[in-house]
Design a protein around this motif. Structure first.
Motif, PDB file in Angstrom:
ATOM      1  N   MET A 137       0.827  -1.206   0.000  1.00 37.23           N
ATOM      2  CA  MET A 137       0.000   0.000   0.000  1.00 37.23           C
ATOM      3  C   MET A 137       0.861   1.256   0.000  1.00 37.23           C
ATOM      4  SD  MET A 137      -3.018  -1.132   2.648  1.00 37.23           S
ATOM      5  CE  MET A 137      -3.853   0.444   2.501  1.00 37.23           C
ATOM      6  N   SER A 138       1.991   1.227   0.696  1.00 37.09           N
ATOM      7  CA  SER A 138       2.896   2.381   0.729  1.00 37.09           C
ATOM      8  C   SER A 138       3.502   2.639  -0.641  1.00 37.09           C
ATOM      9  CB  SER A 138       4.003   2.163   1.756  1.00 37.09           C
ATOM     10  OG  SER A 138       3.469   1.958   3.043  1.00 37.09           O
ATOM     11  N   ILE A 139       3.924   1.557  -1.317  1.00 40.31           N
ATOM     12  CA  ILE A 139       4.515   1.704  -2.656  1.00 40.31           C
ATOM     13  C   ILE A 139       3.482   2.244  -3.638  1.00 40.31           C
ATOM     14  CG2 ILE A 139       5.505   0.440  -4.600  1.00 40.31           C
ATOM     15  CD1 ILE A 139       6.745  -1.481  -2.553  1.00 40.31           C
ATOM     16  N   LEU A 140       2.253   1.705  -3.578  1.00 42.13           N
ATOM     17  CA  LEU A 140       1.199   2.184  -4.470  1.00 42.13           C
ATOM     18  C   LEU A 140       0.853   3.645  -4.197  1.00 42.13           C
ATOM     19  CD1 LEU A 140      -1.395  -0.729  -4.865  1.00 42.13           C
ATOM     20  CD2 LEU A 140      -0.061   0.387  -6.649  1.00 42.13           C
ATOM     21  N   ALA A 141       0.773   4.005  -2.900  1.00 39.93           N
ATOM     22  CA  ALA A 141       0.467   5.397  -2.544  1.00 39.93           C
ATOM     23  C   ALA A 141       1.554   6.333  -3.047  1.00 39.93           C
ATOM     24  CB  ALA A 141       0.301   5.517  -1.030  1.00 39.93           C
ATOM     25  N   CYS A 142       2.827   5.937  -2.888  1.00 37.20           N
ATOM     26  CA  CYS A 142       3.938   6.763  -3.385  1.00 37.20           C
ATOM     27  C   CYS A 142       3.868   6.904  -4.903  1.00 37.20           C
ATOM     28  CB  CYS A 142       5.276   6.152  -2.971  1.00 37.20           C
ATOM     29  SG  CYS A 142       5.637   6.271  -1.209  1.00 37.20           S
ATOM     30  N   GLY A 143       3.520   5.796  -5.595  1.00 37.37           N
ATOM     31  CA  GLY A 143       3.402   5.858  -7.049  1.00 37.37           C
ATOM     32  C   GLY A 143       2.294   6.793  -7.497  1.00 37.37           C
ATOM     33  N   CYS A 144       1.151   6.748  -6.801  1.00 38.55           N
ATOM     34  CA  CYS A 144       0.027   7.629  -7.154  1.00 38.55           C
ATOM     35  C   CYS A 144       0.373   9.095  -6.898  1.00 38.55           C
ATOM     36  CB  CYS A 144      -1.215   7.237  -6.362  1.00 38.55           C
ATOM     37  SG  CYS A 144      -1.893   5.629  -6.810  1.00 38.55           S
ATOM     38  N   ALA A 191       5.272  -2.264 -12.484  1.00 32.63           N
ATOM     39  CA  ALA A 191       4.599  -1.631 -13.621  1.00 32.63           C
ATOM     40  C   ALA A 191       3.915  -0.332 -13.200  1.00 32.63           C
ATOM     41  CB  ALA A 191       3.578  -2.592 -14.223  1.00 32.63           C
ATOM     42  N   ALA A 192       3.298  -0.321 -12.002  1.00 28.78           N
ATOM     43  CA  ALA A 192       2.643   0.893 -11.511  1.00 28.78           C
ATOM     44  C   ALA A 192       3.651   2.014 -11.296  1.00 28.78           C
ATOM     45  CB  ALA A 192       1.900   0.591 -10.209  1.00 28.78           C
ATOM     46  N   ALA A 193       4.835   1.663 -10.797  1.00 32.13           N
ATOM     47  CA  ALA A 193       5.881   2.672 -10.605  1.00 32.13           C
ATOM     48  C   ALA A 193       6.373   3.211 -11.942  1.00 32.13           C
ATOM     49  CB  ALA A 193       7.043   2.067  -9.813  1.00 32.13           C
ATOM     50  N   PHE A 194       6.499   2.340 -12.929  1.00 32.19           N
ATOM     51  CA  PHE A 194       6.975   2.766 -14.244  1.00 32.19           C
ATOM     52  C   PHE A 194       5.986   3.711 -14.924  1.00 32.19           C
ATOM     53  CE2 PHE A 194       9.795  -1.209 -14.853  1.00 32.19           C
ATOM     54  CZ  PHE A 194      10.888  -0.526 -14.332  1.00 32.19           C
ATOM     55  N   ILE A 195       4.689   3.367 -14.876  1.00 34.74           N
ATOM     56  CA  ILE A 195       3.719   4.188 -15.617  1.00 34.74           C
ATOM     57  C   ILE A 195       3.533   5.555 -14.959  1.00 34.74           C
ATOM     58  CG2 ILE A 195       1.513   3.599 -14.498  1.00 34.74           C
ATOM     59  CD1 ILE A 195       0.486   3.144 -17.450  1.00 34.74           C
ATOM     60  N   ALA A 196       3.912   5.682 -13.699  1.00 39.03           N
ATOM     61  CA  ALA A 196       3.827   6.982 -13.036  1.00 39.03           C
ATOM     62  C   ALA A 196       4.832   7.974 -13.600  1.00 39.03           C
ATOM     63  CB  ALA A 196       4.038   6.819 -11.531  1.00 39.03           C
ATOM     64  N   ILE A 197       5.938   7.457 -14.170  1.00 36.78           N
ATOM     65  CA  ILE A 197       7.030   8.351 -14.574  1.00 36.78           C
ATOM     66  C   ILE A 197       7.402   8.237 -16.047  1.00 36.78           C
ATOM     67  CG2 ILE A 197       8.026   8.406 -12.260  1.00 36.78           C
ATOM     68  CD1 ILE A 197      10.058   6.320 -13.172  1.00 36.78           C
ATOM     69  N   VAL A 198       6.721   7.382 -16.815  1.00 37.47           N
ATOM     70  CA  VAL A 198       7.130   7.198 -18.215  1.00 37.47           C
ATOM     71  C   VAL A 198       6.819   8.465 -19.016  1.00 37.47           C
ATOM     72  CG1 VAL A 198       4.921   6.117 -18.855  1.00 37.47           C
ATOM     73  CG2 VAL A 198       6.966   5.662 -20.198  1.00 37.47           C
ATOM     74  N   PRO A 199       7.803   9.015 -19.759  1.00 36.32           N
ATOM     75  CA  PRO A 199       7.589  10.278 -20.495  1.00 36.32           C
ATOM     76  C   PRO A 199       6.508  10.185 -21.564  1.00 36.32           C
ATOM     77  CG  PRO A 199       9.933   9.805 -20.281  1.00 36.32           C
ATOM     78  CD  PRO A 199       9.208   8.582 -19.812  1.00 36.32           C
ATOM     79  N   GLY A 200       6.358   9.008 -22.199  1.00 43.34           N
ATOM     80  CA  GLY A 200       5.366   8.865 -23.253  1.00 43.34           C
ATOM     81  C   GLY A 200       3.943   9.090 -22.774  1.00 43.34           C
ATOM     82  N   TYR A 201       3.689   8.850 -21.490  1.00 43.17           N
ATOM     83  CA  TYR A 201       2.360   9.086 -20.927  1.00 43.17           C
ATOM     84  C   TYR A 201       2.263  10.457 -20.271  1.00 43.17           C
ATOM     85  CZ  TYR A 201      -1.841   8.273 -18.073  1.00 43.17           C
ATOM     86  OH  TYR A 201      -3.073   8.373 -17.495  1.00 43.17           O
ATOM     87  N   ILE A 202       3.347  10.906 -19.672  1.00 41.67           N
ATOM     88  CA  ILE A 202       3.355  12.228 -19.031  1.00 41.67           C
ATOM     89  C   ILE A 202       3.039  13.322 -20.053  1.00 41.67           C
ATOM     90  CG2 ILE A 202       4.828  13.968 -17.926  1.00 41.67           C
ATOM     91  CD1 ILE A 202       6.229  11.776 -16.447  1.00 41.67           C
TER      92      ILE A 202
END
Length: 442
Positions: free
Chosen positions: A26-33, A153-164
Motif C-alpha cells: 500500500m505504501s509503494i502504491l500510494a507513493c506511485g500515485c 509496472a505501476a511505478a513505471f507508468i507513473a514516470i514514463v515520459p510517453g504518458y506524461i
C-alpha cells in the motif's frame, strides 16, 4: 533519533509478516500515485492554473456549458462558434466521456460543499486519472504475473515520459482519461477470461462503454480483444470460459457503444468493427461444432464439417462482397489505411499526412519516450513466452501490435507506453526474483 527507531521497531515488529507485506504494498502504491500526480503539475507551477492548447480549451468550453445548462441542453447544443461559419452540433460530433467525467466530479464536489470552479476540475483531471492509471496498471500486472510485477509496472507508468506528455495539468484532452479506460478494460477482460464469469464480462462491457465514450482509439481495443480470442482458437486454448467472456463482452459492449451519438451504428456498418463481428460468429460456430462432435461419430462429423465449411464460407464471402459494393458496409477510413500502409496517406490523402502527429516515429523517440523500458520490453516478452497462459498471450499481442502502430504513427506512442510499462515490470520483477535470493541479508 534512537527512541524513534525503537518505536518504529516495536510498531512493525508486532505486526505479522502478512500485514507488513500488505502495508509495504500500500505504501509503494500510494507513493506511485502521489508521484504520478505531482510530476504532472509542472505546467501549473511554472506558469499558472490555465487550460492550454486548442482542443483542451474547446473541451473546457463544452464542459462549462454542461455544468451550467445540464446534460439534455448539452447534448442538443448547437455551437455557432465552432467550425465557423457552419457551426457544430456538439452532441453528435464529440466523445462525451471526458466532459461527463469532469462535470460529474464538479457536481459531486459542490454537492459535498467543496466549492471548486469547472476550470480547476478540468486542469487537474488528467493528473488525477494518471494516479488512477497507476492503480489499474498494478491490477493488470498482478493478473498477468504477480504482485511484484504489478508494483513495478505501476511505478513505471507513473514516470514514463510517453504518458506524461499527454496527461500534464492543463492538457484537458481525451487522452488524459483514455489510457485509464483502456487499461481498466484490459484488466477486466483478463479477469473475465480467467474466470469465465458473466459478472466480470459485464464489468468489462461497462469499461468498454466508458472507453468508447472517451476516445476514438477504442477501435484498437475492439480489434485487439477479437485478435486475442482468435489466437486462443488457433493455439487450441479456446474454452467455455473464453466463449462466455467474449460473447458477453461483444454483445453488451456493442449495444452500449451504439448509445454514443457520435458512434451510432458504426459497430455494425464499418470495416474497422467487422473483425469483432467475425470472431463473434466464429465463437458461435466453434461452440456449435463442439456440441455436434459430441453427438456424431467421427466419420459423420468430418463429412458434415467439410460440407458446412464450404457452404457457410461461400455464403459469407458473397454476402460481405454484396454489402461492401452496395455501401452497406463502409470501407476503412484514410487514417486506418495509413496504419496498415504508411505510404497510403502521403500518396492519396495529403491532409492526413500533413498532420505532425501522423508522421512515422523516429527511432530516437522510442528511447526518449520510454527510456529504460525500451530495453526491458523484450525481457518482459521473454518471461511471458516462457510461461505461456491465456492472459500472457493477450499482453504479447498487445505489445507486438502497439510497437508496430507506434512506429507507423508518432501519436500512438501513447498506446505503446502502458504495455511497455507492464512488460518491463514483468521483466524487472522476474530478474529481481531470480537474483535477489542470492544476496546475503545478514
Amino acid at each position: 533519533m534512537g527512541a524513534d527507531s525503537n518505536v518504529l521497531a516495536r510498531t512493525f515488529g508486532g505486526m505479522s509478516a502478512e500485514k507488513q507485506e500488505t502495508l509495504l504494498k500500500m505504501s509503494i502504491l500510494a507513493c506511485g500515485c502521489i508521484l504520478a500526480f505531482s510530476l504532472r503539475l509542472f505546467a501549473v507551477l511554472r506558469f499558472e492554473n490555465v487550460i492550454h492548447e486548442f482542443d483542451p480549451y474547446f473541451n473546457y468550453r463544452t464542459t462549462r456549458y454542461l455544468a451550467e445548462e445540464g446534460f439534455y441542453n448539452f447534448h442538443n447544443w448547437f455551437d455557432d462558434r465552432a467550425w465557423y461559419p457552419l457551426g457544430r452540433i456538439i452532441g453528435g460530433t464529440i466523445y462525451p466521456g471526458l466532459m461527463m467525467t469532469a462535470g460529474l466530479l464538479h457536481y459531486v464536489m459542490n454537492f459535498l460543499h467543496i466549492t471548486i470552479e469547472v476550470r480547476n476540475v478540468c486542469v487537474y483531471l488528467a493528473p488525477l486519472f494518471s494516479s488512477l492509471t497507476s492503480l489499474v496498471t498494478f491490477n493488470l500486472g498482478k493478473e498477468l504475473k504477480d504482485t511484484s510485477a504489478g508494483l513495478t509496472a505501476a511505478a513505471f507508468i507513473a514516470i514514463v515520459p510517453g504518458y506524461i506528455s499527454r496527461s500534464v495539468a492543463g492538457s484537458y484532452d481525451n487522452e488524459g482519461i483514455a489510457i485509464f479506460c483502456m487499461l481498466n478494460t484490459y484488466w477486466l477482460w483478463i479477469k473475465a477470461v480467467k474466470s469465465g464469469s458473466v459478472f466480470w464480462a459485464t464489468l468489462c462491457s461497462l469499461g468498454y462503454f466508458y472507453m468508447v465514450s472517451s476516445w476514438g482509439g477504442y477501435v484498437f481495443l475492439i480489434n485487439l480483444i477479437p485478435m486475442h480470442v482468435l489466437a486462443l482458437m488457433v493455439t487450441g486454448r479456446f474454452s467455455h470460459r473464453v466463449y462466455v467472456a467474449y460473447s458477453t463482452v461483444y454483445v453488451l459492449g456493442t449495444i452500449l457503444s451504439m448509445q454514443i451519438a457520435f458512434v451510432g451504428f458504426q459497430p455494425l456498418q464499418t470495416s474497422e468493427h467487422m473483425a469483432a463481428l467475425g470472431v463473434f460468429g466464429l465463437c458461435q460456430i466453434h461452440a456449435f461444432i463442439d456440441y455436434v462432435r459430441s453427438r456424431l461419430t467421427s466419420a459423420q462429423f468430418n463429412f458434415l464439417f467439410k460440407a458446412l465449411t464450404i457452404a457457410i464460407g461461400g455464403i459469407l464471402a458473397i454476402a460481405v462482397g454484396i454489402l461492401t459494393l452496395s455501401g452497406k458496409i463502409a470501407p476503412w477510413t484514410g487514417r486506418f489505411y495509413s496504419l496498415l500502409d504508411p505510404s497510403y496517406a502521403k500518396n492519396n490523402i495529403p491532409i492526413i499526412a500533413s498532420v505532425s502527429e501522423h508522421q512515422p516515429t523516429a527511432w530516437s523517440s522510442f528511447y526518449f519516450d520510454l527510456q529504460l523500458l525500451a530495453f526491458m520490453f523484450p525481457v518482459g516478452l521473454y518471461y511471458c513466452f516462457s510461461a505461456l497462459t491465456d492472459a500472457n498471450i493477450f499482453i504479447i499481442l498487445y505489445g507486438v501490435t502497439s510497437v508496430y502502430f507506434a512506429g507507423v504513427m508518432v501519436r500512438l506512442m501513447l498506446v505503446l507506453a502502458p504495455v511497455a510499462c507492464v512488460l518491463a515490470g514483468i521483466g524487472v520483477s522476474g530478474i529481481l526474483a531470480t537474483y535477489m535470493k542470492n544476496l546475503n541479508t545478514t
